[in-house]
Design a protein around this motif. Structure first.
Motif, PDB file in Angstrom:
ATOM      1  N   GLY A  30       0.811  -1.219   0.000  1.00 49.46           N
ATOM      2  CA  GLY A  30       0.000   0.000   0.000  1.00 49.46           C
ATOM      3  C   GLY A  30       0.840   1.263   0.000  1.00 49.46           C
ATOM      4  N   LYS A  31       1.891   1.274   0.820  1.00 46.31           N
ATOM      5  CA  LYS A  31       2.755   2.454   0.907  1.00 46.31           C
ATOM      6  C   LYS A  31       3.496   2.680  -0.410  1.00 46.31           C
ATOM      7  N   VAL A  32       4.067   1.607  -0.974  1.00 50.91           N
ATOM      8  CA  VAL A  32       4.792   1.730  -2.247  1.00 50.91           C
ATOM      9  C   VAL A  32       3.840   2.183  -3.354  1.00 50.91           C
ATOM     10  N   ALA A  33       2.633   1.601  -3.380  1.00 57.00           N
ATOM     11  CA  ALA A  33       1.658   1.962  -4.404  1.00 57.00           C
ATOM     12  C   ALA A  33       1.291   3.447  -4.322  1.00 57.00           C
ATOM     13  N   ARG A  34       1.084   3.948  -3.103  1.00 55.35           N
ATOM     14  CA  ARG A  34       0.748   5.381  -2.943  1.00 55.35           C
ATOM     15  C   ARG A  34       1.909   6.262  -3.396  1.00 55.35           C
ATOM     16  N   GLU A  35       3.128   5.883  -2.998  1.00 56.13           N
ATOM     17  CA  GLU A  35       4.284   6.698  -3.347  1.00 56.13           C
ATOM     18  C   GLU A  35       4.531   6.739  -4.859  1.00 56.13           C
ATOM     19  N   LEU A  36       4.259   5.628  -5.526  1.00 58.47           N
ATOM     20  CA  LEU A  36       4.497   5.551  -6.973  1.00 58.47           C
ATOM     21  C   LEU A  36       3.262   5.903  -7.787  1.00 58.47           C
ATOM     22  N   ASP A  37       2.151   6.147  -7.106  1.00 54.09           N
ATOM     23  CA  ASP A  37       0.886   6.485  -7.754  1.00 54.09           C
ATOM     24  C   ASP A  37       0.434   5.394  -8.723  1.00 54.09           C
ATOM     25  N   VAL A  38       0.447   4.147  -8.232  1.00 49.68           N
ATOM     26  CA  VAL A  38      -0.087   3.013  -8.986  1.00 49.68           C
ATOM     27  C   VAL A  38      -1.076   2.275  -8.092  1.00 49.68           C
ATOM     28  N   HIS A  39      -1.961   1.518  -8.696  1.00 47.88           N
ATOM     29  CA  HIS A  39      -2.941   0.758  -7.938  1.00 47.88           C
ATOM     30  C   HIS A  39      -2.240  -0.411  -7.244  1.00 47.88           C
ATOM     31  N   PRO A  40      -2.598  -0.693  -5.992  1.00 49.49           N
ATOM     32  CA  PRO A  40      -1.967  -1.804  -5.275  1.00 49.49           C
ATOM     33  C   PRO A  40      -2.092  -3.153  -5.984  1.00 49.49           C
ATOM     34  N   ASN A  41      -3.222  -3.378  -6.657  1.00 46.39           N
ATOM     35  CA  ASN A  41      -3.383  -4.646  -7.377  1.00 46.39           C
ATOM     36  C   ASN A  41      -2.363  -4.778  -8.498  1.00 46.39           C
TER      37      ASN A  41
END
Length: 100
Positions: A30-41
């Protein structure tokens, strides 16, 4: 006017680095997805692909894996052989059978 493609395209290196943040660095998805602006899935998908295929992951759009290219070549060859067989079957119907 034509529709613009709203999908974002990510490079092989970006996907690999993002997946490695989760797998090797142990960061939460979740944290990486938010930082990179990509969906967690999407990040989960990249992670699974990296774990399953390693260096062969993320071959890119339009680039078939070597195994897939070989299968495609064999299927094409099989189709050609089937066509040749069918032509020969039809040709045999035109020639009378010789009896001895």
């Amino acid at each position: 006017m034509g529709k613009e493609d709203k999908r974002r395209h990510f490079t092989r290196e970006f996907k690999r680095n993002a997946a490695e943040l989760v797998t090797e660095k142990g960061m939460p998805v979740g944290k990486v997805a938010r930082e990179l602006d990509v969906h967690p899935n999407l990040l989960h998908l990249w992670r699974r692909s990296l774990l399953k295929e390693g260096d062969k992951a993320f071959v890119g759009k339009g680039h078939a894996r070597p195994e897939g290219a070989e299968i495609k070549r064999h299927r094409k060859e099989l189709e050609k052989v089937k066509e040749e067989r069918d032509i020969l079957k039809k040709a045999l119907a035109f020639f009378p059978r010789q009896s001895k």
